[in-house]
Design a protein around this motif. Structure first.
Motif, PDB file in Angstrom:
ATOM      1  N   PRO A 286       0.647  -0.895  -0.241  1.00 61.45           N
ATOM      2  CA  PRO A 286      -0.335   0.065   0.119  1.00 61.45           C
ATOM      3  C   PRO A 286       0.597   1.401   0.027  1.00 61.45           C
ATOM      4  O   PRO A 286       1.603   1.346   0.583  1.00 61.45           O
ATOM      5  CB  PRO A 286      -0.538  -0.183   1.495  1.00 61.45           C
ATOM      6  CG  PRO A 286      -0.012  -1.463   2.095  1.00 61.45           C
ATOM      7  CD  PRO A 286       0.594  -1.708   0.831  1.00 61.45           C
ATOM      8  N   VAL A 287       0.494   2.200  -0.575  1.00 64.34           N
ATOM      9  CA  VAL A 287       0.808   3.869  -0.228  1.00 64.34           C
ATOM     10  C   VAL A 287       0.056   4.690   0.152  1.00 64.34           C
ATOM     11  O   VAL A 287      -0.586   4.312   0.606  1.00 64.34           O
ATOM     12  CB  VAL A 287       1.126   4.375  -1.820  1.00 64.34           C
ATOM     13  CG1 VAL A 287       1.413   5.425  -1.476  1.00 64.34           C
ATOM     14  CG2 VAL A 287       1.548   3.333  -2.930  1.00 64.34           C
ATOM     15  N   ASP A 288       1.259   5.260   1.218  1.00 62.90           N
ATOM     16  CA  ASP A 288      -0.325   6.059   2.525  1.00 62.90           C
ATOM     17  C   ASP A 288       0.606   7.075   2.077  1.00 62.90           C
ATOM     18  O   ASP A 288       1.520   8.000   1.823  1.00 62.90           O
ATOM     19  CB  ASP A 288       1.434   6.310   3.388  1.00 62.90           C
ATOM     20  CG  ASP A 288       1.303   6.755   4.495  1.00 62.90           C
ATOM     21  OD1 ASP A 288      -0.352   6.734   5.192  1.00 62.90           O
ATOM     22  OD2 ASP A 288       1.374   6.480   6.165  1.00 62.90           O
TER      23      ASP A 288
ATOM     24  N   GLU B 291      -3.807   5.631  -4.726  1.00 63.36           N
ATOM     25  CA  GLU B 291      -3.654   4.778  -3.783  1.00 63.36           C
ATOM     26  C   GLU B 291      -2.895   3.922  -5.799  1.00 63.36           C
ATOM     27  O   GLU B 291      -1.421   3.741  -5.351  1.00 63.36           O
ATOM     28  CB  GLU B 291      -3.605   3.753  -3.458  1.00 63.36           C
ATOM     29  CG  GLU B 291      -3.793   4.628  -1.312  1.00 63.36           C
ATOM     30  CD  GLU B 291      -3.648   3.735  -0.943  1.00 63.36           C
ATOM     31  OE1 GLU B 291      -4.422   2.407  -0.734  1.00 63.36           O
ATOM     32  OE2 GLU B 291      -3.730   4.200   0.306  1.00 63.36           O
TER      33      GLU B 291
END
Length: 265
Positions: free
Chosen positions: A190-192, A210
């Protein structure tokens, strides 16, 4: 672009600004959060052109006036979402924010970032000046026609994640890019985005952003490193696939940031 902690591209600055713009202009008390999200580690952003001053001053002047906005992500050969009058300027930057302002002096404005890097490779810095230029009415319908709905973007990205994996399998990873496995991990991890987008956007928008960010990052690296064990025709086919996938990701970022009464309902 705004960069993540590991140097991977997360989202263009225009995406963050387009998401924060209507929120901070509706609730000026959120200015601090908006500037932290848009500016990040940059030097304080400035604006010049139709309006001038610091980004904070311009946003303050637009309080309760933002009727529509979107981030657009043009590239050479694909400017379908960008008004022709600003296409060369926006394409050179790779991004822009389109805004329709209501009130006693209605206007349609594009904010196009000019980014300069300074410092060293170890301690880089960025200065950002947004060029504010006039755009004609009608850009909302043009953007909607180019990017489609957020539901369309969601479906296209889900398919794209599988397709980019297939495209990457043709790379000679072991010989040409031994570091490539780390980049492919971005397809899963995942991309924060919590530091660059408002906390009150919908879960679907966050999910689309994301996946679009991950897809563009991998496509960028795969386009730059084609491997040494593929034929010229195979390399050309892979480039075509990657261009299509990048287009899907850019359209998704546009759909995720589009705020317009015309897109509601």
């Amino acid at each position: 672009m705004i960069f993540g902690s590991e140097g991977a591209v997360v989202v263009p600055r225009s995406v963050s600004l387009a998401l924060w713009l209507p929120r901070v202009c509706a609730a000026p008390a959120r200015m601090g959060d908006a500037l932290r999200g848009v500016v990040g580690d940059d030097e304080p952003h400035q604006v010049r052109g139709l309006v001038s001053g610091s980004l904070a001053q311009v946003l303050t002047g637009w309080a309760h006036r933002v009727a529509a906005c979107v981030a657009v992500c043009p590239v050479p050969g694909d400017v379908s979402s960008v008004p022709a009058s600003i296409a060369p300027h926006a394409t050179e930057a790779g991004e822009a924010v389109l805004v329709r302002l209501a009130g006693p002096s209605p206007a349609n404005v594009a904010l196009i970032p000019q980014v300069e890097q300074f410092g060293s490779a170890i301690e880089p810095g960025w200065s950002v000046v947004w060029d504010a230029v006039d755009v004609p009415e009608g850009w909302e319908l043009q953007v909607m026609g180019a990017c489609g709905s957020i539901a369309d973007a969601d479906r296209q990205l889900r398919a794209g994640m599988h397709e980019v994996t297939e495209a990457l399998l043709t790379l000679d990873v072991a010989r040409s890019a031994p570091w490539f496995a780390d980049v492919v991990d971005t397809l899963r991890d995942p991309v924060d985005l919590s530091l660059v987008v408002p906390p009150d956007i919908s879960a679907r928008v966050v999910s689309v952003l994301e996946r679009a960010a991950r897809l563009r990052t991998v496509v960028d690296v795969a386009t730059r490193d084609e491997g040494g064990a593929v034929s010229a025709s195979a390399a050309a086919s892979r480039r075509a696939v990657l261009r299509t996938l990048d287009e899907r990701a850019r359209r998704a970022m546009e759909a995720a940031t589009l705020l317009s009464p015309l897109a509601m309902g």
